[in-house]
Design a protein around this motif. Sequence first.
Motif, PDB file in Angstrom:
ATOM      1  N   CYS A 578     -35.186 -11.831 124.346  1.00  0.00           N
ATOM      2  CA  CYS A 578     -36.186 -12.464 125.203  1.00  0.00           C
ATOM      3  C   CYS A 578     -35.873 -13.946 125.384  1.00  0.00           C
ATOM      4  O   CYS A 578     -35.957 -14.488 126.498  1.00  0.00           O
ATOM      5  N   PHE A 579     -35.497 -14.603 124.304  1.00  0.00           N
ATOM      6  CA  PHE A 579     -35.132 -16.020 124.348  1.00  0.00           C
ATOM      7  C   PHE A 579     -33.967 -16.265 125.311  1.00  0.00           C
ATOM      8  O   PHE A 579     -34.013 -17.160 126.161  1.00  0.00           O
ATOM      9  N   MET A 580     -32.938 -15.442 125.214  1.00  0.00           N
ATOM     10  CA  MET A 580     -31.758 -15.645 126.049  1.00  0.00           C
ATOM     11  C   MET A 580     -31.997 -15.246 127.504  1.00  0.00           C
ATOM     12  O   MET A 580     -31.321 -15.744 128.410  1.00  0.00           O
ATOM     13  N   GLY A 581     -32.958 -14.372 127.744  1.00  0.00           N
ATOM     14  CA  GLY A 581     -33.219 -13.903 129.102  1.00  0.00           C
ATOM     15  C   GLY A 581     -34.261 -14.705 129.849  1.00  0.00           C
ATOM     16  O   GLY A 581     -34.622 -14.354 130.979  1.00  0.00           O
ATOM     17  N   THR A 582     -34.776 -15.761 129.225  1.00  0.00           N
ATOM     18  CA  THR A 582     -35.809 -16.600 129.850  1.00  0.00           C
ATOM     19  C   THR A 582     -35.417 -18.064 129.687  1.00  0.00           C
ATOM     20  O   THR A 582     -34.366 -18.382 129.115  1.00  0.00           O
ATOM     21  N   GLU A 583     -36.295 -18.944 130.148  1.00  0.00           N
ATOM     22  CA  GLU A 583     -36.063 -20.377 129.995  1.00  0.00           C
ATOM     23  C   GLU A 583     -36.864 -20.955 128.835  1.00  0.00           C
ATOM     24  O   GLU A 583     -37.273 -22.118 128.866  1.00  0.00           O
ATOM     25  N   ILE A 584     -37.095 -20.131 127.800  1.00  0.00           N
ATOM     26  CA  ILE A 584     -37.627 -20.664 126.542  1.00  0.00           C
ATOM     27  C   ILE A 584     -36.607 -21.664 126.003  1.00  0.00           C
ATOM     28  O   ILE A 584     -35.407 -21.396 125.977  1.00  0.00           O
ATOM     29  N   ASP A 585     -37.093 -22.831 125.568  1.00  0.00           N
ATOM     30  CA  ASP A 585     -36.179 -23.907 125.156  1.00  0.00           C
ATOM     31  C   ASP A 585     -35.661 -23.742 123.737  1.00  0.00           C
ATOM     32  O   ASP A 585     -34.472 -23.992 123.479  1.00  0.00           O
ATOM     33  N   TYR A 586     -36.541 -23.351 122.822  1.00  0.00           N
ATOM     34  CA  TYR A 586     -36.154 -23.206 121.421  1.00  0.00           C
ATOM     35  C   TYR A 586     -36.808 -21.948 120.859  1.00  0.00           C
ATOM     36  O   TYR A 586     -37.858 -21.507 121.330  1.00  0.00           O
TER      37      TYR A 586
END
Length: 604
Positions: A578-586
């Motif tokens: 999910c982290f890598m597939g979105t623009e979540i920063d950290y």
Amino acid sequence: MIVLGCNGFSRVSEFFSERLGATGINKHYLLGHDAAAALLIDGRLVAAVEEERLNREKKTTDFPTNAIDWCLKEAGITFDDVDLFAFPWNWSTQVLNEILDGIRTSPMPQAAKTRLMCDMADLFDQVVSHEAILADFEARTGHRPDPAKVHFVPHHLAHATTGYYLAGMKDSAFLVSDGRAERFSTLTGEIRDGRITVFDDTVTGAQYSIGTLFSAITRFLGFVPNNDEYKVMGLAGYTTPPTPNPFIEHLLTLHDDGRYTFTKPLQTDNLHSHDALFEEYFGPFEDTLEYKARVAAAAQQMLNVATAHQVRHLETRTDLDRLLFEGGVALNCLNNTPMFEGSRFEDMQVSFGASDTGITIGAAAHAWLNHPDTDPADILAASAPVTPYLGPAYDDAAIEEALEGFTGRVIVSRLDDDEVVEHVAKLLTKKVVIGWFEGRIEHGPRALGHRSILANPGFTDIKDIINTRVKHREPFRPFAPLVLEEQAPKIFDMGRKTSSPYMTFVFPVRDEYKDRIPGAVHVDGTSRIQTLTDEGTPRLTALLRKFIELTDTPCLINTSFNVAGEPIVCTATDALNCFMGTEIDYLILGNHLIAKNESPESTR
């Protein structure tokens, strides 16, 4: 005594697709949705998890093979150790006959009645009868429970017991309201010393289900029924209900006995049955915010009026001062606050398992409480509110194993406990979005702080950033704030409530704080809050305290760690994907701080 509760059916999705056309947008409107398993040992809830978190199919109806397997492994037991098997449905032959009689005497055309009666008889035989459920259990697990160990708990009684058990088993009045159970959609009653009394004359049939009607409106507005009702709630804040409200003036009828009916009964197998009526009330459907908000506000007011009517009557039937509200309709937090504030009840609880996610807990608790061998000392020992953090946890070894699959794509820093709080609080002073992953996964449909996306509500555009770049969802959707329980009444007008740990109530934001937390204030000036305590969520609460110290901003945005259409992340690998597939920063994984490796080599 060991009790295993489970909900879910192997063939129900296929059956509804073949017989009732429940595909695509209607696929969630099925029996057995929110499949799950739960395990009680001597009255203590030791494990519970939704199947969707493990099979990654949102609101799955499938038999909970993975959930059952995890619960047993978590407790270190096998099926041979289980004393009772509890199912939150009781489709008896009597229930089937009553359903068929109701269809037979309905005003439907004869051909439609014949077809529906055939479908219901086959659904009973193939999917939901006692024999079908036990056969399904054996086919999927290899174990055939001894019939003497099996308890089939009526669906609404499982709901009521869920609320009772999770709130600490204190004598309470209850209201249960959802789409439908075996036959009914809503009922009221009391629970005293673990024994349920249903006020039979308040029972409402499925053809007058406020939950199903709200789902039909959800579908009419272009959303997924039994899944996206919260979008309708969000839209309702964009306007005031029409005056007069056609839903209240022409469709809803309130009765002196606390019941309500509709002037046009629902066809419970057809969510399109009232589309023409909706267009008669509001004009031809328009795919605009204005049109949808007008319908949503009218629908919300209708639901508020109907449930308040039930509660007013319930007040005359019981001398108890505590109200439990359970069932899918109880997740309508816009309704919960005025319903409680307008009542005489001193307290009202809506559990984190109010929807069908919790009924495996309620079924197991009901079987245990009503078993003759249950030790009263165990009941006393279990009489305390239950944490929602009931599912799988992943230790450092599991996290590091997951990180190996992302070598070169992420930058990992290992922190100690104090450093996590200090470092993340500093990051949140900026306009960033952080994935937060710790401990056992929470139970239920709301993010309760172990699988969360966090952000600073002090930025006016943070809501749009999260909706567009991270969650991939509609821009009108609001976000909930985390707030310290002791500070909540100062920031929000909470009325008679002092806490709201499960985001089940909405409160107006006090004027002096609206400009300080704009990212957590809905267009109507309200917020659906989650109150935190040091005992309930120690590290998240410590993070919020540190953030307040650094910024003087009293809240953090909290939303579920997932994107639209997917379940909340469960494993460390789920979180990384999910982290890598979105623009979540950290991303925080336990004590690991993770950033994306933006170097050219990392994208090759």
